[in-house]
Design a protein around this motif. Sequence first.
Motif, short mmCIF file in Angstrom:
data_model
loop_
_atom_site.label_atom_id
_atom_site.label_comp_id
_atom_site.label_asym_id
_atom_site.label_seq_id
_atom_site.Cartn_x
_atom_site.Cartn_y
_atom_site.Cartn_z
N SER A 73 0.82 -1.20 0.00
CA SER A 73 0.00 0.00 0.00
C SER A 73 0.86 1.26 0.00
CB SER A 73 -0.92 0.00 1.23
OG SER A 73 -1.84 -1.07 1.16
N ILE A 74 1.91 1.26 0.83
CA ILE A 74 2.79 2.43 0.89
C ILE A 74 3.54 2.60 -0.43
CG2 ILE A 74 4.83 3.39 2.03
CD1 ILE A 74 3.84 2.08 4.60
N ARG A 75 4.03 1.50 -0.97
CA ARG A 75 4.76 1.57 -2.23
C ARG A 75 3.86 2.05 -3.36
NH1 ARG A 75 6.35 -3.37 -2.45
NH2 ARG A 75 4.62 -4.11 -3.73
N THR A 76 2.62 1.56 -3.42
CA THR A 76 1.72 1.92 -4.51
C THR A 76 1.20 3.35 -4.38
OG1 THR A 76 1.00 -0.38 -4.65
CG2 THR A 76 -0.38 1.24 -5.73
N ASP A 82 13.45 1.43 -2.54
CA ASP A 82 14.83 1.32 -2.06
C ASP A 82 14.94 1.65 -0.57
OD1 ASP A 82 15.43 0.71 -4.69
OD2 ASP A 82 15.91 2.79 -5.20
N ALA A 83 15.79 2.63 -0.23
CA ALA A 83 16.10 2.91 1.17
C ALA A 83 14.88 3.36 1.95
CB ALA A 83 17.19 3.97 1.27
N ALA A 84 14.02 4.16 1.33
CA ALA A 84 12.83 4.64 2.03
C ALA A 84 11.89 3.50 2.37
CB ALA A 84 12.10 5.68 1.18
N LEU A 85 11.73 2.57 1.45
CA LEU A 85 10.86 1.42 1.69
C LEU A 85 11.48 0.48 2.73
CD1 LEU A 85 8.10 0.63 0.63
CD2 LEU A 85 9.22 -0.87 -1.03
N ASP A 86 12.80 0.34 2.69
CA ASP A 86 13.48 -0.47 3.72
C ASP A 86 13.28 0.13 5.10
OD1 ASP A 86 14.37 -2.22 1.79
OD2 ASP A 86 16.32 -1.24 1.56
N GLN A 220 3.08 9.31 -6.83
CA GLN A 220 3.86 8.22 -7.41
C GLN A 220 4.98 8.75 -8.30
OE1 GLN A 220 0.74 6.05 -9.35
NE2 GLN A 220 0.05 5.05 -7.48
N ILE A 221 4.79 9.93 -8.84
CA ILE A 221 5.82 10.54 -9.69
C ILE A 221 6.80 11.37 -8.86
CG2 ILE A 221 6.22 12.14 -11.60
CD1 ILE A 221 3.38 11.41 -12.60
N TYR A 222 6.25 12.15 -7.92
CA TYR A 222 7.07 13.13 -7.20
C TYR A 222 7.76 12.55 -5.96
CZ TYR A 222 8.12 17.07 -4.13
OH TYR A 222 8.76 17.95 -3.29
N MET A 223 7.06 11.73 -5.20
CA MET A 223 7.55 11.31 -3.90
C MET A 223 8.88 10.55 -3.93
SD MET A 223 5.83 12.39 -1.28
CE MET A 223 6.01 11.20 0.04
N PRO A 224 9.09 9.60 -4.85
CA PRO A 224 10.38 8.88 -4.84
C PRO A 224 11.58 9.81 -4.92
CG PRO A 224 8.82 7.76 -6.27
CD PRO A 224 8.19 9.07 -5.89
N HIS A 225 11.51 10.81 -5.80
CA HIS A 225 12.63 11.75 -5.95
C HIS A 225 12.75 12.67 -4.74
CE1 HIS A 225 12.82 10.38 -10.10
NE2 HIS A 225 11.55 10.67 -10.24
#
Length: 283
Positions: A73-76, A82-86, A220-225
């Motif tokens: 759910s958090i990933r989607t 990567d590190a944030a999900l870990d 989903q576009i902005y948050m990873p960066h």
Amino acid sequence: MPEPEAGHRFRAVPGWMRKHTPLLGRLLDQLATVRVLDCATRLAAQAFLGALPAVFVIAALAPDWLQGQLVASIRTTLGLRDAALDQVRSMYSATDSTVLASTGGVGVVVTLLSATACSRALQKTCERCWHLPKAKARVAAWRWLAWLAVWLVALLFQGLVQTAFGTGRAAGFAFAVVSGTLLWWWTPHLLLGGRVPWLPLLPGALLAGFGEQFLTVGSQIYMPHAVERSMQQFGSLGSVFVLLSWLIMFFIVITLALAVGYVVAHEPLPATWLRTPADPPRP
């Protein structure tokens, strides 16, 4: 600055605007009364300090498959990787026995009860949007717990909702809009204690459902960066800063939807269709 009394509006809009652009005047008048940013910031703080810890306590005690649902759910929803999900996984990687030994049953109960602060803040926002007096605590208390329970379930299974249970992103978008609309249709009806009928709450629910999903797509576009840059600058605290900013933006969307939904529901034509009851006279 003191908060406005229930049922009272700030007259922050010039008279000429109300005369020549009445709908815009009513919208601005409503937003000035609701104080969208104040409400959103308060809701984000309560969610961050109360509701999210409850999510991770429950996830830490849950079976592996439920922990996997939370990660999905958090990933989607946020696009973390990567590190944030870990870092998310590490927050509930302890074994059940370790968690129980460190928190205990009383600690878990206290955490869940503290999470109702978010429910109470959301109830106050709904009351402000609909210009209603505060409900009595003995009437509203069980509603805080009920909303929190449904919200936790919705959050845990958001990954499946976003993909429409594996049927694809396009179907997932539509399914998420429908499920979000239903959730935000039920939420004010519950927290307002049924003081507003179902149909007048529908415009705000639709705005919240669409707004929430467009925010998810943008996230989903902005948050990873954003998370990656913030973690490079501030370390593990970087993801905390970004998450809190995201929560503020999320509740701005929700508060705007509920506030604008009130105005739409009271416009002459929608009010006829939705059978919106007339407001009581305001001082």
